[in-house]
Design a protein around this motif. Structure first.
Motif, PDB file in Angstrom:
ATOM      1  N   LEU A 163      -9.671   0.041   1.312  1.00 57.06           N
ATOM      2  CA  LEU A 163      -9.157   1.368   0.968  1.00 57.06           C
ATOM      3  C   LEU A 163      -8.807   1.443  -0.520  1.00 57.06           C
ATOM      4  O   LEU A 163      -9.120   2.424  -1.196  1.00 57.06           O
ATOM      5  CB  LEU A 163      -7.916   1.697   1.804  1.00 57.06           C
ATOM      6  CG  LEU A 163      -8.177   2.048   3.269  1.00 57.06           C
ATOM      7  CD1 LEU A 163      -6.868   2.221   4.015  1.00 57.06           C
ATOM      8  CD2 LEU A 163      -9.013   3.326   3.368  1.00 57.06           C
ATOM      9  N   GLN A 191      -6.901  -2.869   3.883  1.00 62.46           N
ATOM     10  CA  GLN A 191      -6.189  -2.293   2.744  1.00 62.46           C
ATOM     11  C   GLN A 191      -6.994  -2.492   1.459  1.00 62.46           C
ATOM     12  O   GLN A 191      -7.121  -1.581   0.641  1.00 62.46           O
ATOM     13  CB  GLN A 191      -4.818  -2.963   2.610  1.00 62.46           C
ATOM     14  CG  GLN A 191      -4.048  -2.488   1.401  1.00 62.46           C
ATOM     15  CD  GLN A 191      -2.648  -3.106   1.349  1.00 62.46           C
ATOM     16  OE1 GLN A 191      -2.034  -3.385   2.374  1.00 62.46           O
ATOM     17  NE2 GLN A 191      -2.152  -3.290   0.149  1.00 62.46           N
ATOM     18  N   ASN A 198      -6.967   6.915   6.641  1.00 63.43           N
ATOM     19  CA  ASN A 198      -6.462   7.512   5.409  1.00 63.43           C
ATOM     20  C   ASN A 198      -7.148   8.851   5.161  1.00 63.43           C
ATOM     21  O   ASN A 198      -8.058   8.985   4.344  1.00 63.43           O
ATOM     22  CB  ASN A 198      -6.655   6.569   4.215  1.00 63.43           C
ATOM     23  CG  ASN A 198      -5.812   7.010   3.039  1.00 63.43           C
ATOM     24  OD1 ASN A 198      -5.493   8.195   2.893  1.00 63.43           O
ATOM     25  ND2 ASN A 198      -5.432   6.067   2.200  1.00 63.43           N
ATOM     26  N   VAL A 255      -1.297   4.262   8.525  1.00 60.15           N
ATOM     27  CA  VAL A 255      -1.753   4.136   7.138  1.00 60.15           C
ATOM     28  C   VAL A 255      -0.956   5.054   6.217  1.00 60.15           C
ATOM     29  O   VAL A 255      -0.437   4.626   5.197  1.00 60.15           O
ATOM     30  CB  VAL A 255      -3.255   4.456   7.035  1.00 60.15           C
ATOM     31  CG1 VAL A 255      -3.699   4.508   5.581  1.00 60.15           C
ATOM     32  CG2 VAL A 255      -4.056   3.406   7.794  1.00 60.15           C
ATOM     33  N   MET A 256      -0.848   6.325   6.585  1.00 58.90           N
ATOM     34  CA  MET A 256      -0.289   7.290   5.631  1.00 58.90           C
ATOM     35  C   MET A 256       1.233   7.331   5.659  1.00 58.90           C
ATOM     36  O   MET A 256       1.865   7.476   4.625  1.00 58.90           O
ATOM     37  CB  MET A 256      -0.889   8.677   5.888  1.00 58.90           C
ATOM     38  CG  MET A 256      -2.371   8.728   5.548  1.00 58.90           C
ATOM     39  SD  MET A 256      -3.034  10.390   5.544  1.00 58.90           S
ATOM     40  CE  MET A 256      -3.127  10.730   7.288  1.00 58.90           C
ATOM     41  N   SER A 257       1.829   7.221   6.848  1.00 56.43           N
ATOM     42  CA  SER A 257       3.287   7.293   6.899  1.00 56.43           C
ATOM     43  C   SER A 257       3.939   5.932   6.749  1.00 56.43           C
ATOM     44  O   SER A 257       5.001   5.803   6.166  1.00 56.43           O
ATOM     45  CB  SER A 257       3.747   7.916   8.217  1.00 56.43           C
ATOM     46  OG  SER A 257       3.377   9.266   8.262  1.00 56.43           O
ATOM     47  N   TYR A 317      -6.037  11.437   3.759  1.00 59.49           N
ATOM     48  CA  TYR A 317      -5.782  11.986   2.422  1.00 59.49           C
ATOM     49  C   TYR A 317      -6.863  11.533   1.447  1.00 59.49           C
ATOM     50  O   TYR A 317      -7.475  12.339   0.752  1.00 59.49           O
ATOM     51  CB  TYR A 317      -4.399  11.526   1.954  1.00 59.49           C
ATOM     52  CG  TYR A 317      -4.018  11.974   0.575  1.00 59.49           C
ATOM     53  CD1 TYR A 317      -3.790  13.326   0.293  1.00 59.49           C
ATOM     54  CD2 TYR A 317      -3.851  11.055  -0.454  1.00 59.49           C
ATOM     55  CE1 TYR A 317      -3.428  13.746  -0.969  1.00 59.49           C
ATOM     56  CE2 TYR A 317      -3.489  11.461  -1.721  1.00 59.49           C
ATOM     57  CZ  TYR A 317      -3.285  12.797  -1.989  1.00 59.49           C
ATOM     58  OH  TYR A 317      -2.919  13.199  -3.237  1.00 59.49           O
ATOM     59  N   LEU A 318      -7.101  10.232   1.441  1.00 60.48           N
ATOM     60  CA  LEU A 318      -8.129   9.676   0.565  1.00 60.48           C
ATOM     61  C   LEU A 318      -9.494  10.249   0.944  1.00 60.48           C
ATOM     62  O   LEU A 318     -10.296  10.604   0.076  1.00 60.48           O
ATOM     63  CB  LEU A 318      -8.127   8.146   0.678  1.00 60.48           C
ATOM     64  CG  LEU A 318      -9.163   7.387  -0.138  1.00 60.48           C
ATOM     65  CD1 LEU A 318      -9.057   7.729  -1.618  1.00 60.48           C
ATOM     66  CD2 LEU A 318      -8.998   5.881   0.075  1.00 60.48           C
ATOM     67  N   ALA A 327       2.100   2.876   5.914  1.00 59.18           N
ATOM     68  CA  ALA A 327       1.385   1.937   5.043  1.00 59.18           C
ATOM     69  C   ALA A 327       1.299   0.550   5.678  1.00 59.18           C
ATOM     70  O   ALA A 327       1.470  -0.464   5.010  1.00 59.18           O
ATOM     71  CB  ALA A 327       2.009   1.860   3.658  1.00 59.18           C
ATOM     72  N   ILE A 345      -1.180  -1.803   7.258  1.00 57.68           N
ATOM     73  CA  ILE A 345      -2.633  -1.950   7.395  1.00 57.68           C
ATOM     74  C   ILE A 345      -3.003  -3.418   7.274  1.00 57.68           C
ATOM     75  O   ILE A 345      -2.413  -4.124   6.460  1.00 57.68           O
ATOM     76  CB  ILE A 345      -3.375  -1.222   6.256  1.00 57.68           C
ATOM     77  CG1 ILE A 345      -2.701   0.107   5.954  1.00 57.68           C
ATOM     78  CG2 ILE A 345      -4.827  -1.008   6.581  1.00 57.68           C
ATOM     79  CD1 ILE A 345      -3.172   0.702   4.672  1.00 57.68           C
ATOM     80  N   TYR A 388       0.881  -1.176   0.000  1.00 54.41           N
ATOM     81  CA  TYR A 388       0.000   0.000   0.000  1.00 54.41           C
ATOM     82  C   TYR A 388       0.912   1.218   0.000  1.00 54.41           C
ATOM     83  O   TYR A 388       1.842   1.280   0.800  1.00 54.41           O
ATOM     84  CB  TYR A 388      -0.858  -0.029   1.267  1.00 54.41           C
ATOM     85  CG  TYR A 388      -1.983   0.958   1.278  1.00 54.41           C
ATOM     86  CD1 TYR A 388      -3.081   0.762   0.461  1.00 54.41           C
ATOM     87  CD2 TYR A 388      -1.955   2.066   2.105  1.00 54.41           C
ATOM     88  CE1 TYR A 388      -4.132   1.653   0.469  1.00 54.41           C
ATOM     89  CE2 TYR A 388      -3.000   2.978   2.123  1.00 54.41           C
ATOM     90  CZ  TYR A 388      -4.089   2.762   1.302  1.00 54.41           C
ATOM     91  OH  TYR A 388      -5.124   3.655   1.314  1.00 54.41           O
ATOM     92  N   PHE A 398       2.309  12.818   9.109  1.00 57.72           N
ATOM     93  CA  PHE A 398       0.907  12.445   8.982  1.00 57.72           C
ATOM     94  C   PHE A 398       0.496  11.647  10.194  1.00 57.72           C
ATOM     95  O   PHE A 398       1.046  10.576  10.451  1.00 57.72           O
ATOM     96  CB  PHE A 398       0.682  11.628   7.712  1.00 57.72           C
ATOM     97  CG  PHE A 398       1.097  12.363   6.469  1.00 57.72           C
ATOM     98  CD1 PHE A 398       0.314  13.377   5.945  1.00 57.72           C
ATOM     99  CD2 PHE A 398       2.295  12.065   5.857  1.00 57.72           C
ATOM    100  CE1 PHE A 398       0.703  14.063   4.820  1.00 57.72           C
ATOM    101  CE2 PHE A 398       2.692  12.751   4.724  1.00 57.72           C
ATOM    102  CZ  PHE A 398       1.900  13.758   4.201  1.00 57.72           C
ATOM    103  N   LEU A 406       1.856   7.843   1.957  1.00 60.93           N
ATOM    104  CA  LEU A 406       1.388   9.137   1.455  1.00 60.93           C
ATOM    105  C   LEU A 406       2.508  10.021   0.910  1.00 60.93           C
ATOM    106  O   LEU A 406       2.358  10.608  -0.166  1.00 60.93           O
ATOM    107  CB  LEU A 406       0.569   9.852   2.527  1.00 60.93           C
ATOM    108  CG  LEU A 406      -0.094  11.162   2.089  1.00 60.93           C
ATOM    109  CD1 LEU A 406      -0.859  11.010   0.797  1.00 60.93           C
ATOM    110  CD2 LEU A 406      -1.020  11.656   3.186  1.00 60.93           C
TER     111      LEU A 406
END
Lengths: 266, 728
Positions: free
Chosen positions: B441, B438, B528, B427-429, B530-531, B431, B433, A191, B309, A194
Motif C-alpha cells: 500500500l 502495508q 484502503n 486499514v483506514m480506521s 481512500y487510496l 491502520a 495491516i 501506517y 470508515f 485515515l
C-alpha cells in the motif's frame, strides 16, 4: 515533552537503476521523470520513535524538514502518522549545503521553537548516507547525543537509549534535552489512519527562511559548506567469467581453491 | 455471479418449474368443482375428529402469531443497520432473481445430490400446503370442489408429493448420518436433527392417518377411489394384514390424526427458531441480491467527509448485510470452495457469517434499544470487539475476494463485500495491516505501483521491439500493460506477446508507457478505499484527457476495475481483456495460428476473468484454434475454478496456515498430466511459477506456466521467431 523530528525528502532509493542519471558537469543527480521523491526511511523510523514516546509520556511532536517546496509531502506524511506541527525550512540560500550547514540551519530552527526537550533524527539520510547531521545538531546545541538507537524510553530524568554496536547493544542514559538518531532496528513506522491523514492535509506547515532564523545567507547552503564534492559518477559494473578446469568435481574444487589462494582472496 | 456454470449449457428450467404443475392442478380442481355431479368420489373432512376444526385453527393462529413475533424480533435487529442504497431499485431484475434463485433455486442445484434432495422436500412442502389449503377451503368456505375426478386426482398428487417428500427426507437422512460428507456437519446443531426427523414424522404420520381413514371407509365402499391415494392405500394394505377391528382403526385414526396435526404445526413453528426460516429469507435475499456486477465493491461517497470508515461495529453494516446473516443455513458450500479454507488457512466464510449472526444476536437488542446513544465513535455496547474478537484479523486477510463463496451460496449471501467492509475499518480506521500488505500500500502511495523493489521501468518491456506506438487519442485502442505487465520480470514476455499479436492483427492502438499508474485495485481489495479513490480519479482523468474509448488490458484485475468499478467515477470505457481481443481477431481472420505448437496444456480460469466476469470461452477458443495443442481441463474449472491464491491483495501477504493456496492449485494442475498450465493473469502465472516447483521438485518434466498470449505468439510467429525476439 516536546520532541522535534528532523525529516528529509530524498530521491526515491527504489528508482530503477536504468532511470538513475547524473549530470557530470554540475555533479548533481538528475531527478528521474515520473518518480516522486520520498521521505528518507530512517526519518520515518525516527518519527515512529518520537510518536511512541509521546504516546507514553504525553507532549507534542514537531517535524522539521530542510528542503524544497516538495518536502511538504514528507512533512505531511509525518503529520499523518501523528505529529502535531510541521516546519519547512525553505530558502534559496539553503541550497547545495553539506551536513554541517544542514545541521546548523536545523539547530537554529530548534532554538527558535524554544521549548524543545529532544531531537530525533534518522541514523542517516538514505540518499548520501553520511550520518552526520544528528551529531552536528547536538554539537551546535551543546546537547548530548546518542546515535543509532534501536530503542528509546523516557525515565524520570531523561532518556534511556538502547544503541546498536558492531558486536551487540549498549544501553545509555542521557539527560534532557538530548539528540537521538534512530536506526532501522527500532522497527517499522506506523501506517497512518485515515482520519489523521485528513487532519494532516488540513494542517498548515510553517515556512521559515534564513531571515526568520537570523542566519546570514553567506553562512548556510553552498556558501557555508565545508565539504566540497569533487566528482559524482555512477560506477561502471563489469563482469568476467573464468571457467575452472578439472575433470572431476573434486579436481575443479581444488583448482578453484588454488586460484582463490593465488589471487589472495582466501 | 456471472452465468454459465458448466459447459455445454443445459436447459434446466423444467426442474425449477415445480410450481407450474402444482398451480395447474389446483386450478383444475376449481374448474372441476363446477362440472362434477353430486354423488361423485369425495371424502368427509374432519372425519372421525369432530374437534379437529377448532384445533387446526387454534394451531394456525398460534403459528401465525409466532411467525409475526419471530419476524419482528429479527426485523428489530436488521433495523440497527445502515441504509442500503438502491435496494428497491431495478425491481424487474430483482423479481427475476427472486424467481430464478429464490424459487427455482438455480444455485441449490449446483450440488446435484443436494439439489434433488432439496427439490423433493421443497416441492413436497409446497404442494402439501396447497393440499391442506384446499381441504380448509372445502371445509370452511362456501365452495365445494373436492369431489369427482378432481378429488381422485387430488388424492393422487397429494400422495405423490408425500412420497416425493419422503424420498427427500431419506436422502437428507442418508447424507447426514451415513454419507462421507462433512460440510453439513461443520456446524451441526440439535435443530438440524429436529428438522429432518420432524419432517419425516409429519409425512409418515400423514400416510398413516390416510391409511386408517381409507381402511374404515373407502376400502370397503369404493376401493377404486382408494387406489388413487396410492400411498395411504399401500399402508392400509400393510396394516390390513394384522386384521384390526374398525373401532380399533378409528381410535388409531384419531390418535394419529392428532399426532400428525401437532407434529405439522410444531414443525412449522421451527421456522421461527431455526434455519428453516430460510424458506422466507432465501427468496427475499434473492430479491435483495445486487443487480450490478459482483466485481464491483461499494464506493464510499464523499469519503473525505466521513467519520466512520468501513465496518468496525455490527451496526455499521447495511441492513441488507445484517439480513443476510439470518438467511444462512450453515450448508457449508461457501467454506467447501473457499481457497483459504482448502489450504487450511484461518477463513471459513460460513463460520464468519455465523459468528457475525451470533454477535448480532448478542449485542443487537441493546443497540436497537439505545440506538440513538450509539451514534458516536464510542459505540461499543459489548466488551467483545467485532474485529479482533468476533472476527480475527487474519480471517479477514485470508480472503482472496475470489467470489467462490458468493457463487455457491444457495441463499445468495454476498460474503466478499462484507469482508472488504471490515478490512476497510482495519486499514483506514485502525491502520492494522500485515506488514507486507502495508508495504504494498505504501508503495502504491509513493510510487504508483505495488511492486516494491522492482528494478524495472514501465518502458523496459519495449526494449528490443520495433517501435511501440504511444497512445495519443487518435488510435482505436489503448493497450493497458499494467504494473505487473511492466514491472515484474516474468510478466514481460506476456506483455511483449500481447503487443506483437495486437500489432499483427492490424488494430490501431497505442500504449501509455511512463504515464501508466496503478488503477487502484490492490488498494481497494486490501481495504484502503481512500487510496483507491485517489488513484482511480487520477486515472479516469488521464483516460479522459487522452480521449480513451476502448481499452485492451493485460490483466484481469485491471480489466475488472476499469469495466465494473470505474463507472462509479464517471469513467465509462469499453474494456476487453487481451484473450477476448485475440479470440476475436482470430475468428475474424486477422490473426492466424499457423505454426503447430505441440503441447499438452491445462487451463486455469483466473477468478476475475472467469467467475466474476464470465469470460470462460475466449481463452479456450484460442487454445482450440492453436494446431497441435491439446487441452485437458482440471477438475475444478469454469465457475468452480479455484483461485491461484493471489487475489484480494494476497499477492503481497505472507500466508498463514497449513498450506499455500498456490501449492494446492499447482497440484491440481500437475495432476492433469499437462506439460503447460495456461492462464490469463500475471498474478496467476507468478503463483504457478512459485507453486509448481514446490509441488514438483524435480526439474525433469516439470510443468511450466504460460499466458494464453505466449502460447498463441508461438503459433502465430513460430517458436524460433519468439525465441529470437527474447534473446535480443
Amino acid at each position: 515533552m516536546h520532541i522535534v523530528v528532523c525529516a528529509k525528502q530524498i530521491p526515491d532509493p527504489e528508482t530503477p537503476p536504468s532511470a538513475f542519471k547524473i549530470d557530470a558537469a554540475t555533479n548533481k543527480v538528475i531527478p528521474a521523470a515520473g518518480i516522486s521523491p520520498v521521505l528518507s526511511q530512517f526519518d520515518g523510523i525516527a518519527a515512529e520513535a518520537a510518536l511512541r514516546l509521546k504516546e507514553a509520556k504525553g507532549g507534542k511532536v514537531t517535524v522539521i524538514s530542510l528542503g524544497a517546496e516538495s518536502a511538504q509531502a514528507a512533512i505531511k506524511q509525518v503529520l499523518a502518522m501523528g505529529a502535531d506541527e510541521g516546519v519547512l525550512l525553505k530558502d534559496a540560500a539553503f541550497d547545495d549545503g553539506d551536513s554541517y550547514t544542514t545541521a546548523r540551519t536545523l539547530a537554529e530552527a530548534i532554538k527558535k521553537l524554544g521549548d524543545v526537550d529532544a531531537v530525533f533524527c534518522g541514523r542517516q539520510a538514505a540518499d548520501w548516507d553520511m550520518g552526520q547531521v544528528g551529531l552536528l545538531i547536538a554539537e551546535e546545541l551543546g546537547w548530548p547525543a546518542a546515535i543509532i538507537a534501536k530503542g528509546v524510553e523516557a525515565t524520570d530524568t531523561g532518556l534511556k537509549i538502547q544503541r546498536v554496536l558492531a558486536d551487540g547493544f549498549e544501553t545509555v542514559e542521557a539527560p534532557l534535552p538530548a539528540v537521538v538518531t534512530v536506526s532501522n532496528e527500532f522497527g517499522e513506522p506506523r501506517y497512518p489512519k485515515l482520519p489523521q491523514i485528513m487532519a494532516a492535509a488540513k494542517k498548515t506547515v510553517t515556512a521559515w527562511g534564513a531571515g526568520d532564523l537570523g542566519l546570514d545567507p553567506g553562512s548556510v547552503g553552498k556558501a557555508g559548506a565545508r565539504l566540497q564534492l569533487q566528482k559524482l559518477f555512477i560506477p561502471e559494473k563489469s563482469g568476467r567469467v573464468e571457467l575452472i578446469e578439472g575433470d572431476t568435481p573434486q579436481e575443479q574444487a581444488s583448482n578453484l581453491i588454488k586460484k582463490l589462494q593465488a589471487d589472495k582472496l582466501i | 455471479m456471472a452465468d454459465s456454470t458448466n459447459r455445454p449449457a443445459r436447459p434446466q428450467r423444467l426442474v425449477g418449474a415445480w410450481w407450474g404443475p402444482a398451480v395447474g392442478l389446483s386450478a383444475l380442481g376449481f374448474y372441476a368443482s363446477a362440472t362434477v355431479p353430486g354423488d361423485a368420489p369425495t371424502r368427509e373432512i374432519f372425519f372421525n375428529v369432530p374437534d379437529g376444526a377448532w384445533a387446526v385453527y387454534a394451531f394456525l393462529a398460534a403459528l401465525v402469531g409466532l411467525l409475526i413475533f419471530g419476524f419482528v424480533r429479527h426485523a428489530s435487529l436488521w433495523s440497527i443497520g445502515q441504509p442500503t442504497p438502491g435496494a428497491l431499485k431495478e425491481i424487474p431484475s430483482r423479481l427475476k432473481n427472486t424467481v430464478r434463485l429464490g424459487m427455482a433455486q438455480d444455485k441449490v442445484r449446483r450440488d446435484r445430490y443436494a439439489g434433488i434432495m432439496h427439490w423433493c422436500i421443497f416441492s413436497s412442502i409446497v404442494v402439501l400446503t396447497l393440499v391442506t389449503a384446499q381441504v380448509a377451503i372445502e371445509a370452511d368456505f362456501p365452495v365445494s370442489f373436492l369431489h369427482g375426478d378432481y378429488y381422485l386426482f387430488f388424492s393422487f398428487y397429494g400422495d405423490l408429493f408425500g412420497v416425493i417428500g419422503l424420498i427427500g427426507v431419506g436422502m437428507a437422512l442418508y447424507r447426514r448420518y451415513f454419507a462421507q460428507m462433512h460440510r453439513i456437519r461443520w456446524d451441526e446443531r440439535l435443530e438440524d436433527h429436529l428438522i429432518i426427523v420432524g419432517l419425516g414424522l409429519v409425512l409418515l404420520s400423514g400416510f398413516f392417518v390416510e391409511a386408517a381413514r381409507i381402511m374404515v371407509t373407502e376400502m370397503n365402499q369404493h376401493p377404486d377411489w382408494a387406489r388413487w391415494s396410492f400411498g395411504g392405500f399401500t399402508v392400509a394394505k400393510g396394516i390390513g394384514v394384522f386384521g384390526f377391528e374398525d373401532h380399533q382403526m378409528l381410535a388409531f385414526h384419531a390418535y394419529s390424526w392428532w399426532f400428525h396435526v401437532a407434529m405439522a404445526f410444531g414443525w412449522l413453528a421451527l421456522i421461527v427458531f431455526t434455519r428453516l426460516d430460510h424458506m422466507f429469507f432465501a427468496p427475499i435475499n434473492a430479491f435483495l441480491l445486487r443487480t450490478d456486477s459482483p466485481g464491483r465493491l461499494t464506493k464510499i461517497e464523499n469519503i473525505e467527509e466521513q467519520e466512520v470508515f468501513g465496518v468496525g461495529f455490527i451496526q455499521d453494516f447495511t441492513w441488507k448485510q445484517l439480513f443476510e446473516l439470518d438467511a444462512c443455513v450453515r450448508c457449508g458450500r461457501c467454506t467447501e470452495v473457499c481457497p483459504a479454507n482448502i489450504a487450511g488457512q484461518p477463513l471459513s466464510p460460513m463460520h464468519l457469517i455465523q459468528d457475525l449472526k451470533a454477535h448480532l444476536a448478542d449485542v443487537g437488542p441493546a443497540i436497537a434499544q439505545h440506538r440513538h446513544e450509539f451514534s458516536d465513535p464510542g459505540r461499543e455496547v459489548s466488551s467483545v470487539a467485532l474485529i479482533g474478537d468476533v472476527i480475527k484479523d487474519e480471517t479477514l486477510w485470508a480472503c482472496r475476494t475470489c467470489g467462490a463463496c458468493v457463487q455457491e451460496c444457495p441463499v445468495m449471501i454476498e460474503h466478499v463485500p462484507t469482508i472488504v467492509d471490515m478490512r476497510r475499518y482495519l486499514v483506514m480506521s485502525e491502520a492494522r495491516i500485515p506488514a507486507t500488505a502495508q508495504a504494498a500500500l505504501e508503495n502504491l502511495e509513493m510510487r504508483g505501483h505495488p511492486w516494491r523493489g522492482t528494478a524495472l521501468e514501465r518502458t523496459t518491456w519495449m526494449e528490443g521491439l520495433e517501435e511501440v506506438p504511444m497512445f495519443d487519442g487518435s488510435q482505436e485502442y489503448l493497450y493497458w500493460v499494467g504494473c505487473s505487465g511492466s514491472l515484474v520480470e516474468r510478466n514481460l514476455p506476456v506483455t511483449k506477446a500481447v503487443f506483437r499479436l495486437v500489432k499483427e492483427s492490424g488494430a490501431s492502438f497505442g500504449v501509455l508507457g511512463q504515464e501508466e499508474t496503478c488503477n487502484g485495485d490492490p488498494a481497494r481489495r486490501l481495504g484502503n478505499e481512500y487510496l483507491y479513490q485517489i488513484l482511480a480519479q487520477q486515472l479516469v482523468e488521464t483516460f479522459k484527457s487522452k480521449n480513451v474509448q476502448k481499452v485492451i488490458t493485460n490483466c484481469p484485475h485491471c480489466f475488472n476495475t476499469f469495466k465494473n468499478e470505474y463507472p462509479q467515477f464517471d469513467g465509462n470505457f469499453e474494456v476487453i481483456h487481451h484473450t477476448e481481443f485475440l479470440a476475436g481477431a482470430m475468428q475474424s481472420g486477422k490473426l492466424t495460428a499457423k505454426h503447430p505448437v505441440a503441447a499438452n496444456v491445462t487451463y486455469h480460469d483466473s477468478c476475475y476473468l472467469g467467475r466474476i466476469n464470465g469470460v470462460y470461452d475466449a481463452p479456450r477458443q484460442i487454445l482450440e484454434m492453436v494446431p497441435g495443442t491439446n487441452l485437458t481441463e482440471m477438475q475444478r474449472n469454469l465457475s468452480k475454478g479455484l483461485c491461484c491464491g493471489a487475489g484480494g491483495g494476497n499477492m503481497w501477504q505472507e500466508e498463514v496456515g497449513e498450506r499455500r493456496v498456490n501449492h494446492v492449485r499447482s497440484e491440481e494442475a500437475v495432476r492433469t498430466g499437462a506439460d503447460q498450465v495456461i492462464s490469463n493473469c500475471p498474478f496467476c502465472i507468478q503463483m504457478f511459477e512459485d507453486g509448481v516447483p514446490a509441488v514438483h521438485p524435480e526439474e525433469e518434466g516439470r510443468m511450466r506456466p504460460f499466458d494464453v498470449a505466449e502460447l498463441l505468439e508461438k503459433s502465430v510467429f513460430g517458436e524460433t521467431a519468439v525465441a529470437g525476439e527474447r534473446s535480443s
